[in-house]
Design an enzyme around this catalytic site. Sequence first.
Site, PDB file in Angstrom:
ATOM      1  N   LYS A 159       0.852  -1.207   0.000  1.00 58.67           N
ATOM      2  CA  LYS A 159       0.000   0.000   0.000  1.00 58.67           C
ATOM      3  C   LYS A 159       0.882   1.250   0.000  1.00 58.67           C
ATOM      4  CE  LYS A 159      -1.729   1.713   4.009  1.00 58.67           C
ATOM      5  NZ  LYS A 159      -1.453   3.135   4.245  1.00 58.67           N
ATOM      6  N   ASN A 160       1.848   1.293   0.915  1.00 59.68           N
ATOM      7  CA  ASN A 160       2.646   2.513   1.036  1.00 59.68           C
ATOM      8  C   ASN A 160       3.691   2.639  -0.070  1.00 59.68           C
ATOM      9  OD1 ASN A 160       1.127   3.161   3.229  1.00 59.68           O
ATOM     10  ND2 ASN A 160       2.631   2.469   4.743  1.00 59.68           N
ATOM     11  N   ARG A 180      -3.683  10.070   3.973  1.00 60.22           N
ATOM     12  CA  ARG A 180      -2.547  10.954   4.172  1.00 60.22           C
ATOM     13  C   ARG A 180      -1.753  11.163   2.881  1.00 60.22           C
ATOM     14  NH1 ARG A 180      -0.149  14.538   7.700  1.00 60.22           N
ATOM     15  NH2 ARG A 180       2.085  14.301   7.618  1.00 60.22           N
ATOM     16  N   CYS A 188      -4.990   8.074   9.035  1.00 59.08           N
ATOM     17  CA  CYS A 188      -5.252   7.510  10.366  1.00 59.08           C
ATOM     18  C   CYS A 188      -4.883   8.520  11.451  1.00 59.08           C
ATOM     19  CB  CYS A 188      -4.424   6.244  10.569  1.00 59.08           C
ATOM     20  SG  CYS A 188      -5.110   4.805   9.758  1.00 59.08           S
ATOM     21  N   ARG A 223      -0.033  15.042  12.866  1.00 56.97           N
ATOM     22  CA  ARG A 223       0.636  14.663  11.613  1.00 56.97           C
ATOM     23  C   ARG A 223       0.782  15.916  10.738  1.00 56.97           C
ATOM     24  NH1 ARG A 223      -1.555   9.060   9.215  1.00 56.97           N
ATOM     25  NH2 ARG A 223       0.500   9.054   8.250  1.00 56.97           N
ATOM     26  N   PRO A 224       1.689  16.822  11.149  1.00 55.91           N
ATOM     27  CA  PRO A 224       1.856  18.059  10.381  1.00 55.91           C
ATOM     28  C   PRO A 224       2.495  17.783   9.017  1.00 55.91           C
ATOM     29  CG  PRO A 224       3.537  17.908  12.094  1.00 55.91           C
ATOM     30  CD  PRO A 224       2.627  16.722  12.275  1.00 55.91           C
ATOM     31  N   ASP A 268       4.684  20.228   7.769  1.00 53.71           N
ATOM     32  CA  ASP A 268       5.692  21.295   7.701  1.00 53.71           C
ATOM     33  C   ASP A 268       6.953  20.874   6.935  1.00 53.71           C
ATOM     34  OD1 ASP A 268       5.990  19.515   9.863  1.00 53.71           O
ATOM     35  OD2 ASP A 268       7.355  20.870  10.907  1.00 53.71           O
ATOM     36  N   LEU A 269       7.380  19.632   7.106  1.00 53.66           N
ATOM     37  CA  LEU A 269       8.620  19.192   6.438  1.00 53.66           C
ATOM     38  C   LEU A 269       8.413  19.095   4.928  1.00 53.66           C
ATOM     39  CD1 LEU A 269       9.786  16.412   8.952  1.00 53.66           C
ATOM     40  CD2 LEU A 269      10.303  18.848   8.949  1.00 53.66           C
ATOM     41  N   ASP A 298       4.462   0.631  11.857  1.00 55.71           N
ATOM     42  CA  ASP A 298       3.243   0.019  11.310  1.00 55.71           C
ATOM     43  C   ASP A 298       3.071  -1.433  11.756  1.00 55.71           C
ATOM     44  OD1 ASP A 298       2.891   2.387  10.019  1.00 55.71           O
ATOM     45  OD2 ASP A 298       3.376   1.652   8.020  1.00 55.71           O
ATOM     46  N   ILE A 349       7.598   6.891  16.798  1.00 55.73           N
ATOM     47  CA  ILE A 349       7.252   7.635  15.576  1.00 55.73           C
ATOM     48  C   ILE A 349       5.942   8.415  15.745  1.00 55.73           C
ATOM     49  CG2 ILE A 349       6.757   7.469  13.094  1.00 55.73           C
ATOM     50  CD1 ILE A 349       9.642   6.838  13.701  1.00 55.73           C
ATOM     51  N   ARG A 377      -8.565  -0.538   4.451  1.00 52.16           N
ATOM     52  CA  ARG A 377      -7.740   0.461   3.756  1.00 52.16           C
ATOM     53  C   ARG A 377      -6.365  -0.098   3.423  1.00 52.16           C
ATOM     54  NH1 ARG A 377      -6.593   4.977   7.070  1.00 52.16           N
ATOM     55  NH2 ARG A 377      -5.389   5.519   5.257  1.00 52.16           N
TER      56      ARG A 377
HETATM   57  C1  EPZ Z   1       4.256   6.954   6.184  1.00 48.99           C
HETATM   58  O1  EPZ Z   1       3.506   8.016   6.762  1.00 48.99           O
HETATM   59  C2  EPZ Z   1       3.297   5.789   6.032  1.00 48.99           C
HETATM   60  N1  EPZ Z   1       2.194   6.193   5.179  1.00 48.99           N
HETATM   61  C3  EPZ Z   1       2.784   5.385   7.397  1.00 48.99           C
HETATM   62  O2  EPZ Z   1       1.974   4.234   7.208  1.00 48.99           O
HETATM   63  C4  EPZ Z   1       3.967   5.011   8.290  1.00 48.99           C
HETATM   64  O3  EPZ Z   1       3.493   4.749   9.590  1.00 48.99           O
HETATM   65  C5  EPZ Z   1       4.963   6.183   8.352  1.00 48.99           C
HETATM   66  O4  EPZ Z   1       5.350   6.566   7.004  1.00 48.99           O
HETATM   67  C6  EPZ Z   1       6.223   5.876   9.140  1.00 48.99           C
HETATM   68  O5  EPZ Z   1       6.862   4.767   8.592  1.00 48.99           O
HETATM   69  C7  EPZ Z   1       2.328   6.139   3.866  1.00 48.99           C
HETATM   70  O6  EPZ Z   1       3.370   5.798   3.334  1.00 48.99           O
HETATM   71  C8  EPZ Z   1       1.145   6.482   3.046  1.00 48.99           C
HETATM   72  P1  EPZ Z   1       6.371  10.315   8.268  1.00 48.99           P
HETATM   73  P2  EPZ Z   1       4.091   9.498   6.785  1.00 48.99           P
HETATM   74  O7  EPZ Z   1       6.225  11.572   7.502  1.00 48.99           O
HETATM   75  O8  EPZ Z   1       4.781   9.756   5.510  1.00 48.99           O
HETATM   76  C9  EPZ Z   1       6.408  13.622  11.740  1.00 48.99           C
HETATM   77  C10 EPZ Z   1       0.132   2.818   7.712  1.00 48.99           C
HETATM   78  O9  EPZ Z   1      -0.453   2.320   8.695  1.00 48.99           O
HETATM   79  N2  EPZ Z   1       6.292  14.606  10.662  1.00 48.99           N
HETATM   80  O10 EPZ Z   1       7.635   9.548   8.147  1.00 48.99           O
HETATM   81  O11 EPZ Z   1       2.990  10.364   7.191  1.00 48.99           O
HETATM   82  C11 EPZ Z   1       5.084  12.869  11.942  1.00 48.99           C
HETATM   83  O12 EPZ Z   1       4.192  13.598  12.727  1.00 48.99           O
HETATM   84  C12 EPZ Z   1       0.705   4.168   7.811  1.00 48.99           C
HETATM   85  O13 EPZ Z   1       0.232   2.234   6.620  1.00 48.99           O
HETATM   86  C13 EPZ Z   1       6.373  15.945  10.941  1.00 48.99           C
HETATM   87  O14 EPZ Z   1       6.548  16.354  12.090  1.00 48.99           O
HETATM   88  O15 EPZ Z   1       5.154   9.363   7.960  1.00 48.99           O
HETATM   89  C14 EPZ Z   1       5.537  11.578  12.554  1.00 48.99           C
HETATM   90  O16 EPZ Z   1       5.696  11.738  13.922  1.00 48.99           O
HETATM   91  C15 EPZ Z   1       0.144   5.112   8.724  1.00 48.99           C
HETATM   92  N3  EPZ Z   1       6.238  16.851   9.917  1.00 48.99           N
HETATM   93  C16 EPZ Z   1       6.912  11.344  11.921  1.00 48.99           C
HETATM   94  O17 EPZ Z   1       7.330  12.607  11.400  1.00 48.99           O
HETATM   95  C17 EPZ Z   1       6.035  16.449   8.624  1.00 48.99           C
HETATM   96  O18 EPZ Z   1       5.938  17.317   7.745  1.00 48.99           O
HETATM   97  C18 EPZ Z   1       6.943  10.286  10.827  1.00 48.99           C
HETATM   98  O19 EPZ Z   1       6.077  10.664   9.772  1.00 48.99           O
HETATM   99  C19 EPZ Z   1       5.963  15.078   8.350  1.00 48.99           C
HETATM  100  C20 EPZ Z   1       6.097  14.167   9.378  1.00 48.99           C
END
Ligand code: EPZ
Length: 419
Positions: free
Chosen positions: A22-23, A92, A116, A121-122, A124-125, A306, A328, A399
């Site tokens: 999926k991801n 997302r 989810c 889940r900002p 900003d990055l 995950d 995370i 999902r």
């Molecule tokens: C991806 O989410 C996956 N989703 C998530 O899968 C997975 O849990 C996650 O990566 C971590 O491996 C998809 O690929 C569609 P991140 P993502 O940006 O990209 C913080 C599932 O169950 N952060 O690496 O949203 C954030 O809040 C899911 O399949 C910021 O602060 O993950 C979190 O604490 C859910 N600012 C951390 O980083 C930002 O701009 C990791 O988020 C972005 C993220």
Amino acid sequence: MGLWTIRGGNRLYGTVQVQGAKNGVLPVLAACLVHNGISVLERVPRLRDVEYTLEILRCLDCKVRQEGDRVTVDSRNAQLREIPTFLMEQMRSSVLFLGAMAARFGEGAIHMPGGCLLGPRPVDLHLAALTKLGARIELGEKSISCLKSMLTGGEVVFPFPSVGATENAMLAACGCAGETVLRNCAKEPEIEDLAKFLCAAGVQITGAGTETIHIRPGKHNGTVCHRVLPDRIAGATLLCAAAACGGKLILREIICPHLKPVLDGLEEMGCNVKKQEDSVTLQSDGALWSPANEIITGTYPAFPTDAQPVMLAACLQADGVSVFRERIFSGRLAHAKQLRRFGGNICLTEDCSAVVTGVPRLHSANVEAHDLRGGAALLVAALQADGESHIVDHDRISRGYEFLDATLRQLGAEIDYTD
Ligand code: EPZ
């Protein structure tokens, strides 16, 4: 909303071919917009998030055809259009269309993405990275616009290796006039898979899967074929279910190194794990002990967040004390409350950790799934529990898992899903 009915206690035996990730597929589908041509994707899992993403592509005037697990996207006549709020709010990964539209059209606007509820889940990055590449970003109350910009490319240093922000920057970098260097990138296998697709579409990318990714834009307007990588989390879910219920499970088309921390944990719990080139065999007598080491989630190659909920569910009856530290997502232990209804002994601490003391037996329960992987954890608990359990599924588990009820039935579980 759906309802799962599970009569627990059966051992799981059989062979399963793991679904496409999926991801992995979601960013590749956004990349189909960046590639101004035809994309043929194979091993595309039939999931709701995929359906919604295909609908987004259709809204942007891409032609989309889906036959079994093969999806063809023709984006040659794509047009800049508004993506309906309803579609943006479903997941997302819809945020990746900001980078994809910036690359393809030099502009674009999106509604804030959904996904989810795992804590804050900002984005900003994502926005800081796109801005660094030359995008002019404007924030509305619930919208993000990339105003008509000349993307230049440049150097982005991520303060944290966010998966989504790395993917968004990779997509935007494809439409830049010059080269881009991304530093402190996410190293997840899904990043490498996205790079593989983009390279096939003519972009020069090196370093995907490492901390530093170099991207030099390039194009070919022909047809790109891509086979989506296997889903390591769907694989982990089935392995945890078989470990906890007992039995013998062969997972085919899995990439074992992607699952290393999960397989290590299951071995520590007493399972017999045999890794082959593209498959893994797990044998368990169902009498597990708690993992010797704490399970600490982190960015790849650490234990995947995950897979934490399903691993935690597999430890509910394990002899001893299992410790989980979620690093995370601050809200990713919400399933603990529901798992206690099965008789699980879980103590949560303020630093986002869970201490699980194994109990001899779990009993049936009526519970609710509020997020995808937490919902899968409830299934793993129900499969081990004595008696009939019911899980009210607020459209969450479906999902991420393709044909999960049929797969588990094929392995010997007594399970039904009704919409
Ligand atoms: C991806 O989410 C996956 N989703 C998530 O899968 C997975 O849990 C996650 O990566 C971590 O491996 C998809 O690929 C569609 P991140 P993502 O940006 O990209 C913080 C599932 O169950 N952060 O690496 O949203 C954030 O809040 C899911 O399949 C910021 O602060 O993950 C979190 O604490 C859910 N600012 C951390 O980083 C930002 O701009 C990791 O988020 C972005 C993220």
